[in-house]
Design an enzyme around this catalytic site. Structure first.
Site, PDB file in Angstrom:
ATOM      1  N   SER A 196      -0.487 -41.331   7.249  1.00 45.54           N
ATOM      2  CA  SER A 196      -1.904 -41.641   7.377  1.00 45.54           C
ATOM      3  C   SER A 196      -2.742 -40.453   6.898  1.00 45.54           C
ATOM      4  CB  SER A 196      -2.211 -42.000   8.835  1.00 45.54           C
ATOM      5  OG  SER A 196      -3.455 -42.642   8.932  1.00 45.54           O
ATOM      6  N   ARG A 238     -12.681 -45.902  19.187  1.00 43.63           N
ATOM      7  CA  ARG A 238     -11.226 -45.970  19.221  1.00 43.63           C
ATOM      8  C   ARG A 238     -10.722 -47.415  19.220  1.00 43.63           C
ATOM      9  NH1 ARG A 238      -6.585 -43.418  17.874  1.00 43.63           N
ATOM     10  NH2 ARG A 238      -4.943 -43.690  19.410  1.00 43.63           N
ATOM     11  N   ASP A 257       0.891 -53.025   6.690  1.00 42.13           N
ATOM     12  CA  ASP A 257      -0.193 -52.039   6.830  1.00 42.13           C
ATOM     13  C   ASP A 257      -1.380 -52.491   5.983  1.00 42.13           C
ATOM     14  OD1 ASP A 257      -1.890 -49.853   6.838  1.00 42.13           O
ATOM     15  OD2 ASP A 257      -0.359 -48.396   6.278  1.00 42.13           O
ATOM     16  N   HIS A 299      -0.022 -50.460  10.270  1.00 38.82           N
ATOM     17  CA  HIS A 299      -0.156 -49.056   9.898  1.00 38.82           C
ATOM     18  C   HIS A 299       0.632 -48.123  10.831  1.00 38.82           C
ATOM     19  CE1 HIS A 299      -1.957 -45.481   8.266  1.00 38.82           C
ATOM     20  NE2 HIS A 299      -2.434 -45.127   9.435  1.00 38.82           N
ATOM     21  N   ASP A 300       0.630 -48.435  12.116  1.00 45.54           N
ATOM     22  CA  ASP A 300       1.294 -47.578  13.102  1.00 45.54           C
ATOM     23  C   ASP A 300       2.813 -47.520  12.950  1.00 45.54           C
ATOM     24  OD1 ASP A 300      -0.668 -46.307  14.454  1.00 45.54           O
ATOM     25  OD2 ASP A 300      -0.667 -47.615  16.209  1.00 45.54           O
TER      26      ASP A 300
END
Lengths: 197, 378
Positions: B156, B226, B322, B355-356
């Site tokens: 990232s 967040r 992602d 993405h994680d």
């Protein structure tokens, strides 16, 4: 290491010059590149569609990029390699003619190997069985084969002639053994060509 | 978990902090001096110095890559990749991870005290860039006696630093591993960040960034920021699998605005736990740095030109689900590296986690990284 190579790859490996820059298009798990690196100290790069194969090749320490011969060759600069190699992949591409054109733009020379659809066994199967041949080199059935552009040795020679490319060398295989060029279109199961533009 | 070996040299070990004299000339024009950096090191620098690996963290990450986080008590954020028997192993490698410039875990950022005023910088802290973060890491490596990295690794925003490293220090890095990342922030990336920043700045407690003195921080705004960002880290399929439309500890909808759905409850929890460990102003600064990031723009609009002077080998990994930094972004980088004739490996891996994925169990990623790193040791 070359002992374990597929026969067409062994032929290519024997004829690549020491220390050359090589791009293997459709490099699979990197068997040929790995052998070339070991035997000839080449600068080895690869392009491969299948993610598992790419992972296996990178695990071998090779520089291999996941990508498609039909769409990703355009990003390589002209004559950036001494050899571009396309083994057993030509018949799976959408536009084989353009792929070979790209190989000859990127590489000073290109090795192209493919199964010969005009081998007598295939001809007989089609003539007498009336069905698309399923052979050792072409084991898939018509509906699940990745080979979307079947070709013969004479077809390939005609393409080379039409485009004005030069055949520097050619090898033919029957089973795992090299065979003579006479009547190759009928007798050879597999062909390897070394071309230049 | 990485063993915390005893080091006689106070520069090495966990929980390190250093104020380097600098000065560091920032892309925005300001001079930063001193440059405070919080960092950790694991393992021992080889006598020939050829085993150093720099790990770069993501937006809300920190230097606690393989040691227990002092605030949350959780294990390091990349213990699946770094540790005994893993691709990056302190038994073989000298691992460095530093808190990025602008962050809030001990490195210089908006919460640091401005020597000119004796007060926290707040919004007087200069705007920083990804390249500034990289140059600060360069200063830290000088301090640590690391001339050359065998690899720089990041996912990232960490990947942005890893990708920038060879363009900024071509002679100091042998390979770069860039995971789930990009060469530029897209309009969509910037848009999501702007939502987060506006959430913070709309919180009445933000007070133009001057909230440090009474400790009453804009936590509501930061939590919303967040929550919005967290959605971009996950995949639609992953969210559906984890929560679907299931209700949270109730049998029926309440016809109110409580967290009826599990996914709401989960996001609120993510927001609330995040504000415990992160500074709102740092969030503004770091998201800004990411939005300003465009390696091609810094090199006359050509990404291939950006890599012209680099000598490192590159390894890129993307994940199919992602959508924050999709595979197409990695391909763009790969094509530019091919055009520049650089050595590059690239693979798109399958994962349901979006993405994680790079922070979760990813055996294929570990396989690729291990092979790539070992190839450099030949």
């Amino acid at each position: 290491m070359s002992d374990a190579l597929r026969p067409d790859l062994a032929i290519i490996a024997r004829h690549v010059a020491q220390g050359a820059r090589v791009l293997d298009v459709g490099c699979g798990d990197g068997a040929l590149l790995s052998a070339l690196r070991g035997m000839k100290g080449v600068d080895a790069r690869g392009l491969e569609l299948d993610a598992d194969n790419v992972a296996a090749a990178v695990e071998r320490g090779l520089s291999v990029v996941q990508g498609d011969a039909d769409t990703d060759l355009g990003y390589y600069p002209d004559t950036s390699f001494d050899y571009a190699i396309l083994s057993q992949t030509l018949q799976t591409t959408r536009r084989p003619d353009r792929v070979v054109e790209e190989l000859l733009r990127i590489g000073a020379r290109a090795f192209v190997s493919f199964p010969n659809f005009a081998h007598w066994r295939g001809r007989l199967a089609l003539l007498f069985g009336g069905r698309m041949p399923v052979t050792r080199l072409l084991p898939e059935r018509w509906y699940d084969t990745p080979n979307i552009h079947h070709l013969t040795i004479d077809d390939f020679r005609a393409l080379v002639r039409d485009r004005g490319w030069t055949i520097e060398a050619q090898w033919f295989l029957k089973g795992d053994h090299e065979t003579g060029g006479a009547n190759a279109n009928l007798m050879a199961e597999h062909a390897v060509f070394l071309l230049r533009a | 978990m990485v063993e915390t070996a005893e080091h006689h040299d106070p520069r090495y070990g966990i929980r390190r902090h250093v104020a380097l004299p600098g000065p560091l000339r920032l892309d925005g024009g300001a001079l930063l001096s001193p440059v405070e950096i919080a960092y950790e090191t694991y393992g021992t620098l080889a006598p020939d110095g050829r085993n150093a690996i720099l790990i770069c963290h993501a937006l809300t990450g920190d230097q606690y890559v393989a040691s227990t986080h002092p605030l949350t008590g959780k294990a390091g954020w990349w213990t699946r990749l770094i540790g005994p028997g893993l691709p990056i192993d302190p038994a073989r490698h000298f691992v460095v991870c530093a808190n990025v410039l602008g962050s809030c875990m001990g490195s210089h950022g908006p919460a640091s005290v401005d020597p000119a005023t004796g007060q926290p910088f707040g919004m007087r802290f200069p705007v920083i860039t990804i390249a500034d973060m990289v140059r600060a890491q360069g200063l830290l490596l000088d301090h640590l006696g690391v001339e050359r990295l065998c690899a720089v690794v990041g996912g990232s925003m960490g990947g942005m630093q890893a990708l920038s490293w060879p363009t900024i220090f071509p002679d100091r890095v042998e390979s770069a591993i860039v995971i789930a990342s990009t060469s530029r922030h897209s309009a969509q990336n910037i848009a999501f960040h702007e939502v987060g920043r506006q959430a913070i700045m709309a919180d009445p407690k933000w007070r133009l960034g001057h909230y440090y003195m009474d400790g009453d921080a804009p936590t509501d705004g930061l939590a919303v920021a967040r929550m919005a960002a967290h959605i971009t880290y996950l995949s639609e399929a992953g969210l559906t699998e984890k929560f679907g439309r299931r209700l949270q500890a109730r049998d029926a909808k309440t016809f109110g605005f409580d967290a009826d759905f599990q996914v709401e409850s989960y996001l609120r929890h993510q927001g609330l736990s995040f504000v415990e460990r992160f500074d709102a102003n740092s969030y503004l600064y770091i998201t800004r740095a990411m939005d300003y990031y465009d390696i091609a723009e810094d090199h006359g609009g050509s990404l291939a030109a950006a890599f012209a002077e680099t000598r490192a080998r590159f390894c890129l990994v993307s994940f199919d689900t992602d959508w924050l930094y999709p595979t197409a972004e990695s391909r763009l980088i790969v094509h530019a590296l091919n055009a520049a004739g650089r050595e590059v490996s690239f693979v798109e891996l399958k994962s349901p986690f979006g993405h994680d994925a790079f922070l979760l169990d990813a055996p294929d990623m570990n396989r690729v990284i291990d092979g790539f790193l070992r190839a450099g040791q030949r």
